[in-house]
Design a protein around this motif. Structure first.
Motif, PDB file in Angstrom:
ATOM      1  N   UNK A  53       0.827  -1.201   0.000  1.00  0.00           N
ATOM      2  CA  UNK A  53       0.000   0.000   0.000  1.00  0.00           C
ATOM      3  C   UNK A  53       0.867   1.259   0.000  1.00  0.00           C
ATOM      4  N   UNK A  54       0.286   2.335  -0.447  1.00  0.00           N
ATOM      5  CA  UNK A  54       0.970   3.629  -0.417  1.00  0.00           C
ATOM      6  C   UNK A  54       1.331   3.998   1.015  1.00  0.00           C
ATOM      7  N   UNK A  55       0.433   3.683   1.944  1.00  0.00           N
ATOM      8  CA  UNK A  55       0.689   4.002   3.354  1.00  0.00           C
ATOM      9  C   UNK A  55       1.934   3.286   3.862  1.00  0.00           C
ATOM     10  N   UNK A  56       2.109   2.035   3.460  1.00  0.00           N
ATOM     11  CA  UNK A  56       3.285   1.287   3.901  1.00  0.00           C
ATOM     12  C   UNK A  56       4.567   1.873   3.321  1.00  0.00           C
ATOM     13  N   UNK A  57       4.505   2.278   2.063  1.00  0.00           N
ATOM     14  CA  UNK A  57       5.686   2.897   1.449  1.00  0.00           C
ATOM     15  C   UNK A  57       6.050   4.176   2.192  1.00  0.00           C
ATOM     16  N   UNK A  58       5.037   5.005   2.455  1.00  0.00           N
ATOM     17  CA  UNK A  58       5.281   6.267   3.157  1.00  0.00           C
ATOM     18  C   UNK A  58       5.820   6.024   4.559  1.00  0.00           C
ATOM     19  N   UNK A  59       5.268   5.025   5.256  1.00  0.00           N
ATOM     20  CA  UNK A  59       5.720   4.722   6.622  1.00  0.00           C
ATOM     21  C   UNK A  59       7.189   4.338   6.656  1.00  0.00           C
ATOM     22  N   UNK A  60       7.648   3.628   5.630  1.00  0.00           N
ATOM     23  CA  UNK A  60       9.045   3.208   5.583  1.00  0.00           C
ATOM     24  C   UNK A  60       9.997   4.400   5.544  1.00  0.00           C
ATOM     25  N   UNK A  61       9.515   5.515   4.992  1.00  0.00           N
ATOM     26  CA  UNK A  61      10.340   6.721   4.865  1.00  0.00           C
ATOM     27  C   UNK A  61      10.008   7.736   5.957  1.00  0.00           C
ATOM     28  N   UNK A  80       0.152  11.750   2.104  1.00  0.00           N
ATOM     29  CA  UNK A  80       0.007  13.014   1.365  1.00  0.00           C
ATOM     30  C   UNK A  80       1.344  13.427   0.753  1.00  0.00           C
ATOM     31  N   UNK A  81       2.426  13.229   1.504  1.00  0.00           N
ATOM     32  CA  UNK A  81       3.757  13.543   0.971  1.00  0.00           C
ATOM     33  C   UNK A  81       4.079  12.637  -0.204  1.00  0.00           C
ATOM     34  N   UNK A  82       3.742  11.349  -0.095  1.00  0.00           N
ATOM     35  CA  UNK A  82       3.968  10.419  -1.214  1.00  0.00           C
ATOM     36  C   UNK A  82       3.331  10.964  -2.486  1.00  0.00           C
ATOM     37  N   UNK A  83       2.096  11.430  -2.384  1.00  0.00           N
ATOM     38  CA  UNK A  83       1.366  11.883  -3.580  1.00  0.00           C
ATOM     39  C   UNK A  83       1.875  13.226  -4.114  1.00  0.00           C
ATOM     40  N   UNK A  84       2.751  13.869  -3.391  1.00  0.00           N
ATOM     41  CA  UNK A  84       3.408  15.052  -3.947  1.00  0.00           C
ATOM     42  C   UNK A  84       4.447  14.652  -4.989  1.00  0.00           C
TER      43      UNK A  84
END
Length: 225
Positions: free
Chosen positions: A41-49, A54-58
């Motif tokens: 999920x996008x949330x998991x990718x973002x959590x890793x960083x 919302x930052x991911x989608x920037x």
């Protein structure tokens, strides 16, 4: 009135953005390898960083767009390789040599390419319709750039000569055909680069336009209306 940002603060900000983008790509591919594309999920990718979704989608419109970053690197390198091929090479031969050399670099970890990431991409294309579809779309969008380079090589105007468009379209077909052959697991097909080399060989046998100094301009280069 627009002004360019040249301050040290601006430079640091841009570097931080680039680091964040690269960290998201690294995290995404790591998760894709561990869990698979669909299960990540996008949330998991973002959590890793340690950033928000919302930052991911920037930086990316979707998970598929993260995958395409690697293909963008491949494409840019292939265009450079094509432009560097000897001027005496016919078009399909030059396309074949450029494309196969870049793919082999991806597979072997040369020129800064990550072979594990390349393998992950191939696996996702085989197992995810979404990734495969976005990959095809990416190739179609890049066709105009390939057409331009081919037209320059042939010394013709792509606005009135169909051949650069045909050659560019065939290069996309070659990649798709090679992928389909590889996905079918036909015995002895080898690596992606080997299969692509064979596909281009088939095309060379039937359609191989000459470079600029040996190209005869056909009487009819545009379709009749």
């Amino acid at each position: 009135m627009e002004t360019s940002c040249v301050t040290p603060t601006c430079g640091r900000r841009e570097r931080k953005k680039q680091r964040t983008r690269e960290a998201l790509i690294d995290a995404a591919f790591q998760l894709f390898q561990e869990k698979g594309f669909e299960a990540t999920t996008v949330e998991e990718i973002a959590d890793e960083v340690d950033v928000s979704s919302r930052t991911f989608f920037r930086y990316f419109a979707s998970k598929e767009d993260v995958v395409l970053t690697f293909q963008e690197e491949q494409f840019t390198t292939m265009l450079e390789a094509l432009a560097a091929r000897p001027a005496s090479e016919p078009v399909m031969t030059a396309l074949r040599n450029a494309a196969v050399s870049v793919l082999r670099a991806c597979e072997d970890g040369e020129y800064g390419f990550d072979p594990e990431r390349f393998g992950c991409l191939q696996h996702m294309m085989e197992n995810s319709p979404a990734v495969f579809g976005r990959s095809l779309e990416h190739g179609q969008k890049k066709q105009a750039e390939i057409t331009r380079v081919i037209a320059e090589r042939m010394g013709v105007d792509p606005a009135v000569d169909l051949r650069p468009h045909v050659a560019a379209g065939l290069s996309n077909c070659a990649f798709r055909s090679a992928f389909e052959v590889l996905s079918s697991r036909v015995s002895g097909t080898g690596r992606f680069s080997d299969v692509l080399d064979q596909v281009f060989g088939v095309m060379e046998d039937g359609l191989n336009y000459m470079p600029a100094d040996q190209t005869a301009t056909p009487e009819m280069t545009t379709p009749s209306r």
